[in-house]
Design an enzyme around this catalytic site. Structure first.
Site, PDB file in Angstrom:
ATOM      1  N   ARG A 240      18.494  14.441  54.024  1.00 32.67           N
ATOM      2  CA  ARG A 240      19.170  13.370  53.303  1.00 32.67           C
ATOM      3  C   ARG A 240      18.924  12.072  54.061  1.00 32.67           C
ATOM      4  O   ARG A 240      18.857  12.062  55.300  1.00 32.67           O
ATOM      5  CB  ARG A 240      20.689  13.619  53.235  1.00 32.67           C
ATOM      6  CG  ARG A 240      21.118  14.692  52.236  1.00 32.67           C
ATOM      7  CD  ARG A 240      20.914  14.267  50.784  1.00 32.67           C
ATOM      8  NE  ARG A 240      21.441  15.227  49.844  1.00 32.67           N
ATOM      9  CZ  ARG A 240      20.705  16.185  49.240  1.00 32.67           C
ATOM     10  NH1 ARG A 240      19.414  16.295  49.500  1.00 32.67           N
ATOM     11  NH2 ARG A 240      21.276  17.002  48.378  1.00 32.67           N
ATOM     12  N   GLU A 269      18.989   5.663  47.809  1.00 30.13           N
ATOM     13  CA  GLU A 269      18.004   6.022  46.782  1.00 30.13           C
ATOM     14  C   GLU A 269      18.657   6.053  45.407  1.00 30.13           C
ATOM     15  O   GLU A 269      19.823   6.390  45.307  1.00 30.13           O
ATOM     16  CB  GLU A 269      17.366   7.385  47.104  1.00 30.13           C
ATOM     17  CG  GLU A 269      18.340   8.560  47.100  1.00 30.13           C
ATOM     18  CD  GLU A 269      17.678   9.896  47.414  1.00 30.13           C
ATOM     19  OE1 GLU A 269      16.920   9.990  48.405  1.00 30.13           O
ATOM     20  OE2 GLU A 269      17.927  10.851  46.646  1.00 30.13           O
ATOM     21  N   HIS A 288      12.246  12.010  46.499  1.00 24.59           N
ATOM     22  CA  HIS A 288      13.210  13.124  46.507  1.00 24.59           C
ATOM     23  C   HIS A 288      12.744  14.270  45.589  1.00 24.59           C
ATOM     24  O   HIS A 288      13.443  14.652  44.654  1.00 24.59           O
ATOM     25  CB  HIS A 288      14.602  12.633  46.093  1.00 24.59           C
ATOM     26  CG  HIS A 288      15.713  13.572  46.509  1.00 24.59           C
ATOM     27  ND1 HIS A 288      16.984  13.156  46.798  1.00 24.59           N
ATOM     28  CD2 HIS A 288      15.744  14.918  46.675  1.00 24.59           C
ATOM     29  CE1 HIS A 288      17.741  14.193  47.109  1.00 24.59           C
ATOM     30  NE2 HIS A 288      16.999  15.286  47.039  1.00 24.59           N
TER      31      HIS A 288
END
Ligand code: DGY
Length: 322
Positions: A240, A269, A288
């Site tokens: 993360r 993000e 991601h």
């Protein structure tokens, strides 16, 4: 009126998952895939038995508190739980199911992609070619770092960290790791355990961050810890964004202390990423996509719906978190 379980689905899913949702449940789909804010979710959850959410829908304590009593289960299409206040869910007797295992292999694959891409300057090479700037082969051009036979430090040695280690061993990498608890002898497979991250970092010319985002791990890679890395280290994050202090990493990428970074996850993000990442040539980025492979994404959907079926049948659910 349908007697099937009612489920609110906050995002679009693969066709196989949506087919099952519409066949087996009274599903309300988000057909235009817009991001549903908390107010909209709470209103749409009226009379629902379950919610199927993603990392894009934070379930903080305040939102969970406002969910109608009908909602007994939250399914999240993620292994990560940092977007859910599981304590608040538990306090309201709401079950939370996630997707361990299903995401392990594809996320480890992206880890290797980023490790190789950062080490071998893939973003720079591709950009140079697209710009028509590759004019001749040269012995000095695009010199990167070879991962084969080098040392890989892994921060967080859960399922994903262990799978990264297995893939990296195929490149003859020596594995070192730090984890909250030491792995068993069988799981360790000769990897060296470091009781502290401070011990791990100086021996990690390649560093892969695989730990979940928790209050203890947030901000883990800060300026002080970056200073402990060997000069010219390569840093990869498949966990993360919160685990990295962006300003500190950007400084290190500019100075060359960190030669390159491979990043799949970001603070802020997708719309508020540190702007320097978008400009620095030594950042190899993906949006991601760790678990974004067809077979695994379908397996994630099945794992959640299998779990919901078990839960509704009063059975034990292996992927139930609370
Ligand atoms: C996960 O499984 O946590 C991935 O980050 C996708 O949400």
């Amino acid at each position: 009126m349908s007697d099937k379980p009612k489920i609110l689905v906050t995002r679009r899913h693969l066709a196989a998952t949506e087919d099952r949702l519409t066949a087996d449940y009274d599903a309300t789909l988000n057909t235009d895939d817009h991001i549903m804010e908390a107010d909209e979710i709470v209103a749409a959850a009226d009379d629902m038995d379950a919610l199927l959410i993603c990392v894009t829908e934070p379930m903080d304590a305040a939102t969970i508190e406002r969910l109608p009593d009908s909602v007994r289960t939250v399914l999240t299409l993620s292994v990560g739980l940092d977007h859910i206040d599981t304590g608040a869910a538990k306090a309201r007797g709401i079950a939370v199911l996630n997707t361990p295992d299903a995401v392990t292999n594809p996320t480890a694959e992206v880890g290797m992609l980023l490790l190789l891409g950062a080490a071998r300057r893939a973003a720079e090479g591709a950009a140079m070619m697209r710009a028509g700037e590759w004019t001749s082969w040269s012995p000095r051009q695009m010199i990167g770092k070879e991962i084969t036979g080098s040392e890989l430090g892994i921060f967080g040695m859960g399922r994903i960290g262990q799978t990264v280690a297995a893939r990296a061993r195929a490149f003859d990498m020596t594995i070192r790791y730090h984890n909250r608890t030491r792995l068993s002898f069988e799981q360790e497979k000769s990897a060296s355990y470091y009781t502290s991250v401070e011990g791990l970092l100086p021996s990690s010319p390649f560093l892969m961050i695989c730990a979940p985002s928790t209050p203890e791990t947030q901000g883990f890679l800060n300026a002080e810890r970056i200073a402990l890395l060997p000069d010219g280290a390569i840093v990869v994050n498949i966990a993360r964004g919160e685990l990295i202090d962006d300003d500190a990493l950007v400084d290190a990428l500019r100075s060359g202390k960190v030669a390159a970074a491979g990043l799949d996850v970001f603070n802020g993000e997708p719309n508020d990423i540190h702007p320097a990442y978008l400009e620095l040539p030594n950042v190899f980025m993906t949006p991601h996509i760790g678990s974004g492979a067809e077979r695994s994404r379908a397996a994630m959907g099945d794992m959640l719906l299998d779990g919901l079926d078990l839960l509704l049948a009063g059975e034990l659910v292996p992927n139930r978190v609370v």
